[in-house]
Design a protein around this motif. Structure first.
Motif, PDB file in Angstrom:
ATOM      1  N   LEU A 284      52.081  73.991  86.493  1.00 19.49           N
ATOM      2  CA  LEU A 284      52.260  74.502  85.125  1.00 19.49           C
ATOM      3  C   LEU A 284      51.897  73.451  84.086  1.00 19.49           C
ATOM      4  O   LEU A 284      51.276  73.766  83.063  1.00 19.49           O
ATOM      5  CB  LEU A 284      53.695  74.988  84.919  1.00 19.49           C
ATOM      6  N   LEU A 285      52.264  72.200  84.334  1.00 21.63           N
ATOM      7  CA  LEU A 285      51.906  71.133  83.400  1.00 21.63           C
ATOM      8  C   LEU A 285      50.393  70.926  83.345  1.00 21.63           C
ATOM      9  O   LEU A 285      49.834  70.701  82.269  1.00 21.63           O
ATOM     10  CB  LEU A 285      52.616  69.828  83.780  1.00 21.63           C
ATOM     11  N   ALA A 286      49.738  71.022  84.498  1.00 23.21           N
ATOM     12  CA  ALA A 286      48.272  70.899  84.526  1.00 23.21           C
ATOM     13  C   ALA A 286      47.639  72.036  83.735  1.00 23.21           C
ATOM     14  O   ALA A 286      46.691  71.829  82.969  1.00 23.21           O
ATOM     15  CB  ALA A 286      47.763  70.896  85.964  1.00 23.21           C
ATOM     16  N   TRP A 287      48.162  73.244  83.907  1.00 26.85           N
ATOM     17  CA  TRP A 287      47.655  74.400  83.157  1.00 26.85           C
ATOM     18  C   TRP A 287      47.890  74.195  81.661  1.00 26.85           C
ATOM     19  O   TRP A 287      46.998  74.457  80.850  1.00 26.85           O
ATOM     20  CB  TRP A 287      48.333  75.667  83.643  1.00 26.85           C
ATOM     21  N   GLN A 288      49.056  73.710  81.296  1.00 29.28           N
ATOM     22  CA  GLN A 288      49.366  73.461  79.884  1.00 29.28           C
ATOM     23  C   GLN A 288      48.385  72.445  79.299  1.00 29.28           C
ATOM     24  O   GLN A 288      47.880  72.642  78.190  1.00 29.28           O
ATOM     25  CB  GLN A 288      50.798  72.943  79.763  1.00 29.28           C
ATOM     26  N   ASN A 289      48.093  71.394  80.040  1.00 26.73           N
ATOM     27  CA  ASN A 289      47.133  70.394  79.564  1.00 26.73           C
ATOM     28  C   ASN A 289      45.732  70.994  79.430  1.00 26.73           C
ATOM     29  O   ASN A 289      45.016  70.690  78.483  1.00 26.73           O
ATOM     30  CB  ASN A 289      47.110  69.190  80.505  1.00 26.73           C
ATOM     31  N   GLU A 290      45.365  71.839  80.378  1.00 28.36           N
ATOM     32  CA  GLU A 290      44.049  72.483  80.330  1.00 28.36           C
ATOM     33  C   GLU A 290      43.933  73.385  79.097  1.00 28.36           C
ATOM     34  O   GLU A 290      42.937  73.343  78.375  1.00 28.36           O
ATOM     35  CB  GLU A 290      43.823  73.302  81.600  1.00 28.36           C
ATOM     36  N   VAL A 291      44.954  74.175  78.842  1.00 22.63           N
ATOM     37  CA  VAL A 291      44.955  75.058  77.679  1.00 22.63           C
ATOM     38  C   VAL A 291      44.926  74.233  76.395  1.00 22.63           C
ATOM     39  O   VAL A 291      44.195  74.555  75.448  1.00 22.63           O
ATOM     40  CB  VAL A 291      46.173  76.008  77.707  1.00 22.63           C
ATOM     41  N   SER A 292      45.669  73.157  76.362  1.00 21.89           N
ATOM     42  CA  SER A 292      45.692  72.282  75.186  1.00 21.89           C
ATOM     43  C   SER A 292      44.304  71.703  74.908  1.00 21.89           C
ATOM     44  O   SER A 292      43.849  71.676  73.763  1.00 21.89           O
ATOM     45  CB  SER A 292      46.702  71.156  75.398  1.00 21.89           C
ATOM     46  N   THR A 293      43.629  71.267  75.964  1.00 25.31           N
ATOM     47  CA  THR A 293      42.272  70.725  75.811  1.00 25.31           C
ATOM     48  C   THR A 293      41.320  71.787  75.286  1.00 25.31           C
ATOM     49  O   THR A 293      40.506  71.523  74.389  1.00 25.31           O
ATOM     50  CB  THR A 293      41.771  70.175  77.165  1.00 25.31           C
ATOM     51  N   ILE A 294      41.413  72.995  75.807  1.00 26.98           N
ATOM     52  CA  ILE A 294      40.553  74.092  75.357  1.00 26.98           C
ATOM     53  C   ILE A 294      40.803  74.380  73.875  1.00 26.98           C
ATOM     54  O   ILE A 294      39.857  74.544  73.093  1.00 26.98           O
ATOM     55  CB  ILE A 294      40.777  75.353  76.212  1.00 26.98           C
ATOM     56  N   LEU A 295      42.061  74.418  73.482  1.00 33.85           N
ATOM     57  CA  LEU A 295      42.391  74.685  72.079  1.00 33.85           C
ATOM     58  C   LEU A 295      41.883  73.571  71.169  1.00 33.85           C
ATOM     59  O   LEU A 295      41.393  73.839  70.061  1.00 33.85           O
ATOM     60  CB  LEU A 295      43.897  74.877  71.908  1.00 33.85           C
ATOM     61  N   GLN A 296      41.974  72.332  71.617  1.00 30.93           N
ATOM     62  CA  GLN A 296      41.448  71.218  70.832  1.00 30.93           C
ATOM     63  C   GLN A 296      39.934  71.325  70.678  1.00 30.93           C
ATOM     64  O   GLN A 296      39.384  71.067  69.603  1.00 30.93           O
ATOM     65  CB  GLN A 296      41.822  69.884  71.475  1.00 30.93           C
ATOM     66  N   GLU A 297      39.254  71.716  71.744  1.00 35.73           N
ATOM     67  CA  GLU A 297      37.801  71.885  71.685  1.00 35.73           C
ATOM     68  C   GLU A 297      37.420  73.010  70.735  1.00 35.73           C
ATOM     69  O   GLU A 297      36.435  72.898  69.993  1.00 35.73           O
ATOM     70  CB  GLU A 297      37.238  72.140  73.084  1.00 35.73           C
ATOM     71  N   ILE A 298      38.194  74.076  70.731  1.00 33.49           N
ATOM     72  CA  ILE A 298      37.937  75.186  69.800  1.00 33.49           C
ATOM     73  C   ILE A 298      38.108  74.707  68.366  1.00 33.49           C
ATOM     74  O   ILE A 298      37.278  75.009  67.498  1.00 33.49           O
ATOM     75  CB  ILE A 298      38.861  76.382  70.108  1.00 33.49           C
ATOM     76  N   ASP A 299      39.173  73.962  68.113  1.00 34.03           N
ATOM     77  CA  ASP A 299      39.400  73.432  66.764  1.00 34.03           C
ATOM     78  C   ASP A 299      38.265  72.509  66.332  1.00 34.03           C
ATOM     79  O   ASP A 299      37.811  72.567  65.187  1.00 34.03           O
ATOM     80  CB  ASP A 299      40.734  72.680  66.685  1.00 34.03           C
ATOM     81  N   MET A 300      37.800  71.652  67.245  1.00 29.40           N
ATOM     82  CA  MET A 300      36.697  70.747  66.916  1.00 29.40           C
ATOM     83  C   MET A 300      35.424  71.528  66.626  1.00 29.40           C
ATOM     84  O   MET A 300      34.671  71.201  65.702  1.00 29.40           O
ATOM     85  CB  MET A 300      36.478  69.749  68.053  1.00 29.40           C
ATOM     86  N   THR A 301      35.161  72.573  67.392  1.00 32.43           N
ATOM     87  CA  THR A 301      33.976  73.397  67.185  1.00 32.43           C
ATOM     88  C   THR A 301      34.026  74.076  65.821  1.00 32.43           C
ATOM     89  O   THR A 301      33.031  74.104  65.094  1.00 32.43           O
ATOM     90  CB  THR A 301      33.850  74.452  68.307  1.00 32.43           C
ATOM     91  N   ARG A 302      35.199  74.598  65.467  1.00 31.33           N
ATOM     92  CA  ARG A 302      35.363  75.216  64.144  1.00 31.33           C
ATOM     93  C   ARG A 302      35.143  74.202  63.032  1.00 31.33           C
ATOM     94  O   ARG A 302      34.458  74.479  62.054  1.00 31.33           O
ATOM     95  CB  ARG A 302      36.757  75.810  64.003  1.00 31.33           C
ATOM     96  N   ALA A 303      35.733  73.028  63.188  1.00 31.49           N
ATOM     97  CA  ALA A 303      35.589  71.992  62.161  1.00 31.49           C
ATOM     98  C   ALA A 303      34.131  71.578  62.015  1.00 31.49           C
ATOM     99  O   ALA A 303      33.622  71.425  60.899  1.00 31.49           O
ATOM    100  CB  ALA A 303      36.461  70.785  62.505  1.00 31.49           C
ATOM    101  N   ASN A 304      33.431  71.416  63.128  1.00 32.22           N
ATOM    102  CA  ASN A 304      32.021  71.048  63.082  1.00 32.22           C
ATOM    103  C   ASN A 304      31.187  72.160  62.460  1.00 32.22           C
ATOM    104  O   ASN A 304      30.246  71.892  61.703  1.00 32.22           O
ATOM    105  CB  ASN A 304      31.496  70.716  64.484  1.00 32.22           C
ATOM    106  N   GLY A 305      31.535  73.402  62.765  1.00 33.55           N
ATOM    107  CA  GLY A 305      30.816  74.537  62.171  1.00 33.55           C
ATOM    108  C   GLY A 305      30.984  74.564  60.661  1.00 33.55           C
ATOM    109  O   GLY A 305      30.028  74.833  59.920  1.00 33.55           O
ATOM    110  N   LYS A 306      32.178  74.275  60.194  1.00 36.49           N
ATOM    111  CA  LYS A 306      32.424  74.238  58.739  1.00 36.49           C
ATOM    112  C   LYS A 306      31.646  73.101  58.100  1.00 36.49           C
ATOM    113  O   LYS A 306      31.084  73.261  57.010  1.00 36.49           O
ATOM    114  CB  LYS A 306      33.916  74.096  58.457  1.00 36.49           C
ATOM    115  N   LYS A 307      31.590  71.950  58.744  1.00 34.40           N
ATOM    116  CA  LYS A 307      30.837  70.806  58.215  1.00 34.40           C
ATOM    117  C   LYS A 307      29.353  71.148  58.119  1.00 34.40           C
ATOM    118  O   LYS A 307      28.688  70.837  57.130  1.00 34.40           O
ATOM    119  CB  LYS A 307      31.033  69.576  59.101  1.00 34.40           C
TER     120      LYS A 307
END
Length: 111
Positions: free
Chosen positions: A81-104
């Motif tokens: 479960l902790l590994a899954w939580q870390n995986e989901v967290s990484t995916i969400l961070q990547e989505i946020d970075m992609t959005r931020a880069n798209g706005k830039k």
């Protein structure tokens, strides 16, 4: 059913529910795992409600083995479960970075 039989049955039920969750975690069936978690909580609640009278040595040994198996399954379950939580967290961070880069890019190129 005697108190000791009730206690053993309760622990066996908790082990069964925990192993079912572990099986779903191994398959990475996270939605199904979340749906199955109330069964484990219910088994644990039933076990807590069981009285612990004077248990004979055989019952104590059986109970000890069930508890050890449940604990081992829970340890692996938590690790997965902790590994899954870390995986989901990484995916969400990547989505946020992609959005931020798209706005830039939009601001820079007026797109």
């Amino acid at each position: 059913m005697s108190e000791s039989e009730d206690l053993l049955a309760g622990q066996a039920s908790l082990l069964e529910a925990t192993l079912a969750l572990l099986h779903l975690a191994r398959e990475e069936s996270w939605d199904r795992l979340l749906e199955a978690m109330p069964a484990q909580r219910a088994a644990f609640a039933r076990l807590q409600a069981s009285g612990v009278g004077g248990l004979d040595a055989s019952t104590q040994d059986s109970l000890k083995r069930l508890i050890e198996q449940t604990e081992a399954a829970n340890e692996e379950l938590v690790t997965r479960l902790l590994a899954w939580q870390n995986e989901v967290s990484t995916i969400l961070q990547e989505i946020d970075m992609t959005r931020a880069n798209g706005k830039k890019i939009s601001r820079a190129y007026g797109a």
